[in-house]
Scaffold this motif. Sequence first.
Motif, PDB file in Angstrom:
ATOM      1  N   ASP A 150       7.347  12.802   0.785  1.00 27.71           N
ATOM      2  CA  ASP A 150       7.995  12.635  -0.414  1.00 27.71           C
ATOM      3  C   ASP A 150       9.283  11.632   0.068  1.00 27.71           C
ATOM      4  O   ASP A 150       9.410  10.753  -1.086  1.00 27.71           O
ATOM      5  CB  ASP A 150       8.356  13.562  -1.145  1.00 27.71           C
ATOM      6  N   ARG A 151       9.973  11.529   0.946  1.00 21.54           N
ATOM      7  CA  ARG A 151      10.879  10.648   1.058  1.00 21.54           C
ATOM      8  C   ARG A 151      10.787  10.050   2.476  1.00 21.54           C
ATOM      9  O   ARG A 151      10.539  10.453   3.463  1.00 21.54           O
ATOM     10  CB  ARG A 151      12.482  11.340   1.022  1.00 21.54           C
ATOM     11  N   LEU A 189       6.045   0.013   2.792  1.00 22.90           N
ATOM     12  CA  LEU A 189       5.430   1.272   1.899  1.00 22.90           C
ATOM     13  C   LEU A 189       4.280   0.808   1.158  1.00 22.90           C
ATOM     14  O   LEU A 189       4.819  -0.320   0.299  1.00 22.90           O
ATOM     15  CB  LEU A 189       6.386   2.062   1.320  1.00 22.90           C
ATOM     16  N   TRP A 190       3.102   0.931   1.247  1.00 20.21           N
ATOM     17  CA  TRP A 190       2.158  -0.014   0.486  1.00 20.21           C
ATOM     18  C   TRP A 190       1.240   1.093  -0.104  1.00 20.21           C
ATOM     19  O   TRP A 190       0.628   2.069   0.165  1.00 20.21           O
ATOM     20  CB  TRP A 190       0.925  -0.568   1.531  1.00 20.21           C
ATOM     21  N   HIS A 191       1.163   1.120  -1.656  1.00 18.53           N
ATOM     22  CA  HIS A 191       0.597   2.023  -2.415  1.00 18.53           C
ATOM     23  C   HIS A 191       0.640   3.474  -2.172  1.00 18.53           C
ATOM     24  O   HIS A 191      -0.030   4.296  -1.750  1.00 18.53           O
ATOM     25  CB  HIS A 191      -0.760   1.795  -2.310  1.00 18.53           C
ATOM     26  N   GLU A 216      10.959   8.130  -2.603  1.00 17.54           N
ATOM     27  CA  GLU A 216      12.330   7.662  -2.097  1.00 17.54           C
ATOM     28  C   GLU A 216      12.171   6.920  -0.801  1.00 17.54           C
ATOM     29  O   GLU A 216      11.356   7.375   0.061  1.00 17.54           O
ATOM     30  CB  GLU A 216      13.232   8.596  -2.068  1.00 17.54           C
ATOM     31  N   VAL A 217      12.631   5.602  -0.604  1.00 17.16           N
ATOM     32  CA  VAL A 217      12.765   5.030   0.705  1.00 17.16           C
ATOM     33  C   VAL A 217      14.256   4.616   0.861  1.00 17.16           C
ATOM     34  O   VAL A 217      14.807   4.152   0.048  1.00 17.16           O
ATOM     35  CB  VAL A 217      11.911   3.865   0.783  1.00 17.16           C
ATOM     36  N   PHE A 220      10.945   5.861  -8.769  1.00 17.75           N
ATOM     37  CA  PHE A 220      11.177   5.517  -7.437  1.00 17.75           C
ATOM     38  C   PHE A 220      12.423   5.108  -7.034  1.00 17.75           C
ATOM     39  O   PHE A 220      13.045   4.175  -7.647  1.00 17.75           O
ATOM     40  CB  PHE A 220       9.948   4.557  -7.013  1.00 17.75           C
ATOM     41  N   LYS A 221      12.701   5.721  -6.000  1.00 23.44           N
ATOM     42  CA  LYS A 221      14.305   5.346  -5.531  1.00 23.44           C
ATOM     43  C   LYS A 221      14.242   4.435  -4.268  1.00 23.44           C
ATOM     44  O   LYS A 221      13.697   4.789  -3.307  1.00 23.44           O
ATOM     45  CB  LYS A 221      15.224   6.576  -5.424  1.00 23.44           C
ATOM     46  N   VAL A 222      15.106   3.443  -4.183  1.00 23.95           N
ATOM     47  CA  VAL A 222      15.323   2.444  -3.158  1.00 23.95           C
ATOM     48  C   VAL A 222      16.834   2.534  -2.775  1.00 23.95           C
ATOM     49  O   VAL A 222      17.603   2.047  -3.667  1.00 23.95           O
ATOM     50  CB  VAL A 222      14.893   0.899  -3.278  1.00 23.95           C
TER      51      VAL A 222
END
Length: 290
Positions: A29-30, A43-45, A50-51, A76-78
């Motif tokens: 999930d992270r 990260l694709w689809h 979070e990344v 979504f967190k960047v």
Amino acid sequence: MQESDLEYLLACSPRLESFALITNYCLPDRVRIGSHSLRCVLLWHSMADEVAAIAAPHLQRLIVYCTHPTEAGRAFKVKVGYAPQLAVLGYLDTTHVLQIDNTIIKAGVTKVSPDAVVPSIKVLALKVRFRVAEEVRTLLSFLRCFPEVETLHVMASDNHTDHYDDPGEVKARDKLNSTFCQGVGPIKCVQSRVKKVVFDQFCGGTNQVGFLKMVLGRAVFLQKVIVLLADPDPITVSEATRKLNPLAAKRMWANKTLRKISLEVRGRTSGPIWGYNQASDLSISDPFIS
């Protein structure tokens, strides 16, 4: 794969340069990037939440495309921490939560602190619904965090709604504002760095035209603008050209030394035109659709 499994994998791969997570479901999930060798993360689809580039001294490229957090309504967190060589970032969606070090960037921010900027970014790709005022303000706030951007990609997502959005709620909060660019404060990258702008999925909305007008009127070093239409049929092309023609007048440009700015208006080519192989190819300096 749990988050701890991914961290262990990266720790056991001291020579790994590229890592792609494609169509992952829920786990991890992270995605926390703590690697001294990684140069590219994709990260694709992804259904991650979070990344985070927390300790990535050699990371040059972070690509995020089509994120779908597992929990409905969750953003979504960047997070960009220590990544001094990060030069390519996108697609950063205005529905994402952007965190730089310990600062979360919020819509409407007109001045960012020195700790909340990433000066290494040269190629930036953003995705925004221009008909949503809050997202337009977020777009402007995001731009202020990347003062050295030279190539700017902007994808309009006005023709789509997120999978967790209620169409009635979206319609209720969507308001056009023809003067949103008036009174916008300084944006360093636009005024002193941007050379190329690619506007994808253009459909001629008032705020879309207003944004292009602002860029042309401020970007002193701008050399090329490419507009990719959301619908390439002849009527749409004609209408888009009609709306863009006034912007071609030289008196509108901030750069007075150029004889002309290359303004290209064209429809999308048919078939797949962007994939994770191209996105993660480090030999391509600008991996986004252009």
